[in-house]
Design an enzyme around this catalytic site. Structure first.
Site, PDB file in Angstrom:
ATOM      1  N   GLU A  38       4.815   0.138   3.351  1.00 56.07           N
ATOM      2  CA  GLU A  38       3.239   0.355   2.797  1.00 56.07           C
ATOM      3  C   GLU A  38       3.561   1.291   1.365  1.00 56.07           C
ATOM      4  OE1 GLU A  38       2.000   3.656   5.310  1.00 56.07           O
ATOM      5  OE2 GLU A  38       0.025   3.654   4.196  1.00 56.07           O
ATOM      6  N   LYS A 109      -6.001  -0.790   5.223  1.00 62.18           N
ATOM      7  CA  LYS A 109      -5.648  -0.058   5.934  1.00 62.18           C
ATOM      8  C   LYS A 109      -7.093   0.905   6.633  1.00 62.18           C
ATOM      9  CE  LYS A 109      -2.739   4.036   6.543  1.00 62.18           C
ATOM     10  NZ  LYS A 109      -1.905   4.738   6.318  1.00 62.18           N
ATOM     11  N   CYS A 142       0.682   1.204   8.634  1.00 61.70           N
ATOM     12  CA  CYS A 142       1.206   2.640   8.933  1.00 61.70           C
ATOM     13  C   CYS A 142       0.642   3.126  10.253  1.00 61.70           C
ATOM     14  CB  CYS A 142       1.611   3.576   7.918  1.00 61.70           C
ATOM     15  SG  CYS A 142       2.704   4.527   7.776  1.00 61.70           S
TER      16      CYS A 142
END
Ligand code: ACM
Length: 263
Positions: A38, A109, A142
């Site tokens: 990321e 995300k 993540c």
């Protein structure tokens, strides 16, 4: 198919240097698909809104995707890596998939972590799956790991492999959840985490490395160190993710009973 995780140590705001370091790391081995962390080119610990705006870039067309396109063209490979994306007048915590023929797709995300909620708009695109050679690849970032719906949605869309750029600060949490996500969905999962520290605010972030690739049984194929810049590559057969049978009478996806699940 060769899949690699690249565990880098970005320096905040040093995009050119971080890109060069990432390409240096990838060049030490060869893979058909690389997963980078990321925010591998920007750094992660933002302190001010202006910094977020300065380091955010359009996808495609921005400096990071342009550099990735050139690398992927020259090396005939695909790369997934995290980038702060400027779009619609806001910034997303995004990841781009780039291949030998250029930009392929963006994921934004969906489950923002901690301070990210101050800087980024929550992802507004559906999960999606893309062809990478013979494999079908889905991207999640993540903290998405903690929500089983992320991996399950990608598996139901036909993903063979989950590409998972990360900046993990909790030791061993995502490594455990991603092994379970792989096992319960019968998919490969490649988590690329960073190493090093960022101390740009009162809180020091210590990134925990241990990037890993797990197989559709949740078994570890590669696990990197907690603190070194390094890469790991494994050979996988994406077709191994297409047989979801657990026993002669059980199938990991077909046995679901969605009519009983309250979403
Ligand atoms: C995270 O989502 N960067 C922990």
């Amino acid at each position: 198919m060769r899949v690699g995780v690249a565990q880098s140590q970005p320096q905040f705001g040093e995009r050119d240097r971080n890109l060069a370091a990432a390409f240096d790391l990838l060049s030490r081995d060869s893979a058909d698909l690389w997963v980078l962390p990321e925010f591998f080119a920007s750094g992660y610990q933002f302190a001010r809104t202006e910094e977020v705006r300065e380091l955010a870039e359009p996808i495609p067309g921005g400096p990071t995707v342009t550099a990735l396109e050139s690398y992927c063209h020259d090396r005939r490979c695909f790369v997934v890596g995290g980038i702060p994306e400027l779009a619609d007048g806001v910034v997303y915590n995004a990841a781009a998939l780039v291949g030998p023929r250029g930009y392929v797709a963006t994921y934004r995300k969906i489950h923002l972590f901690g301070e990210e909620k101050r800087w980024f708009a929550p992802g507004n695109l559906p999960f999606s799956v893309h062809n990478v050679g013979d494999a079908r690849v889905g991207v999640m970032i993540c903290f998405d790991h903690l929500f089983p719906e992320s991996a399950r949605t990608l598996a139901l869309l036909g993903a063979d492999l989950l590409a998972h750029p990360a900046n993990l600060i909790l030791p061993d949490l995502a490594q455990r959840t991603m092994a379970v996500r792989a096992l319960e969905n019968g998919v490969f999962a490649a988590t690329a985490n960073r190493v090093g520290e960022e101390s740009r605010t009162a809180k020091t972030l210590r990134y925990t490395g241990q990037s890993q690739i797990v197989d559709p049984d949740g078994a570890t194929l590669v696990r990197l160190s907690p603190d070194r810049v390094e890469a790991g590559v494994v050979e996988i057969d994406p077709a191994a993710a297409r047989d979801k049978r657990l026993t002669s009478r059980n199938d990991k996806l077909a046995d679901r009973r969605p009519e009983f699940y309250r979403l």
